[in-house]
Design a protein around this motif. Structure first.
Motif, PDB file in Angstrom:
ATOM      1  N   SER A  33       0.879  -1.262  -0.205  1.00  0.00           N
ATOM      2  CA  SER A  33      -0.037  -0.006  -0.097  1.00  0.00           C
ATOM      3  C   SER A  33       0.594   1.426  -0.143  1.00  0.00           C
ATOM      4  O   SER A  33       0.214   2.202  -0.224  1.00  0.00           O
ATOM      5  CB  SER A  33      -0.825  -0.143   1.279  1.00  0.00           C
ATOM      6  OG  SER A  33      -0.252   0.244   2.303  1.00  0.00           O
ATOM      7  N   CYS A  34       2.138   1.181   0.652  1.00  0.00           N
ATOM      8  CA  CYS A  34       2.888   2.347   0.419  1.00  0.00           C
ATOM      9  C   CYS A  34       4.244   2.397  -0.181  1.00  0.00           C
ATOM     10  O   CYS A  34       4.977   3.328   0.042  1.00  0.00           O
ATOM     11  CB  CYS A  34       3.109   2.673   1.944  1.00  0.00           C
ATOM     12  SG  CYS A  34       4.205   1.433   2.749  1.00  0.00           S
ATOM     13  N   TYR A  62      -0.946   5.480  -0.627  1.00  0.00           N
ATOM     14  CA  TYR A  62      -1.460   5.146   0.672  1.00  0.00           C
ATOM     15  C   TYR A  62      -2.304   6.057   1.115  1.00  0.00           C
ATOM     16  O   TYR A  62      -3.347   5.957   1.773  1.00  0.00           O
ATOM     17  CB  TYR A  62      -0.411   4.923   1.453  1.00  0.00           C
ATOM     18  CG  TYR A  62      -0.484   4.617   2.922  1.00  0.00           C
ATOM     19  CD1 TYR A  62      -0.683   3.357   3.322  1.00  0.00           C
ATOM     20  CD2 TYR A  62      -0.598   5.361   3.892  1.00  0.00           C
ATOM     21  CE1 TYR A  62      -1.104   3.067   4.651  1.00  0.00           C
ATOM     22  CE2 TYR A  62      -0.918   5.273   5.365  1.00  0.00           C
ATOM     23  CZ  TYR A  62      -1.136   4.048   5.563  1.00  0.00           C
ATOM     24  OH  TYR A  62      -1.510   3.601   7.032  1.00  0.00           O
TER      25      TYR A  62
END
Length: 196
Positions: free
Chosen positions: A58-59, A82
């Motif tokens: 996600s990041c 994110y």
């Protein structure tokens, strides 16, 4: 020589069930930690826990992955991805601190904090108009990269733009602003609002 076992194969052939269990434990050990380095890679040695995989996916942008390691790189774009989920920069810093026993390097902390500070400076709604007294409308009106949106001032601090919402958001992001999308019941045209 053909037909000869590798050292691992030989150990398994002569070591019995204990050797198999030990090898399986070493090969398939799941890890819940990552090392985050100053040049922004997040490295997991071994097989990552599903929660750790979800966090890093996600990041960070995946650079390589195999049975021995997984490397993702944090960047302004990946951190923004994110933040686009509705999370805050503080949430990401806390989550990374929980999985990075060696800590988060200062440069990565700055990267995430800066992305969080800039994220949502510009918000977009699908509606007739929105008003904010802090909208730097002149910046959008005078930016040549925004000319395709045909922005028009409809108030002291409000603009309307031509085009569908995806196009407006993509153009704004391409121009360096950090818009937030806030759905509205009125779906006439995309409008912009900055928050201070």
């Amino acid at each position: 020589m053909l037909g000869t076992l590798t050292p691992i194969g030989d150990a398994l052939a002569t070591g019995g069930p204990g050797a198999i269990a030990e090898l399986a434990e070493r090969m398939w050990r799941v890890t819940t930690t990552a090392t985050i380095q100053a040049d922004q890679p997040a490295t997991v040695i071994g097989l990552p826990d599903p929660g750790l995989t979800d966090l890093l996916d996600s990041c960070a942008d995946l650079e390589s992955a195999d049975l021995h390691a997984r490397i993702g790189r944090l960047s302004p774009t990946s951190v923004r991805r994110y933040l686009d989920t509705g999370a805050r920069a503080e949430d990401l810093l806390t989550a990374l601190a929980c999985v990075a026993p060696a800590g988060i390097p200062q440069v990565v902390h700055y990267l995430i904090s800066d992305a969080g500070r800039r994220h949502g400076m510009c918000a977009s709604w699908a509606s007739a108009w929105r008003r904010s007294t802090r909208l730097p409308a002149t910046q959008i009106l005078t930016d040549p990269a925004m000319s395709g949106l045909r922005p028009r001032r409809i108030g002291p601090a409000a603009l309307v733009c031509a085009g569908d919402l995806k196009t407006v958001l993509a153009t704004l992001r391409g121009g360096g602003t950090r818009p937030l999308h806030r759905p509205s019941l009125a779906l006439r045209c995309p409008c912009l609002q900055y928050r201070g």
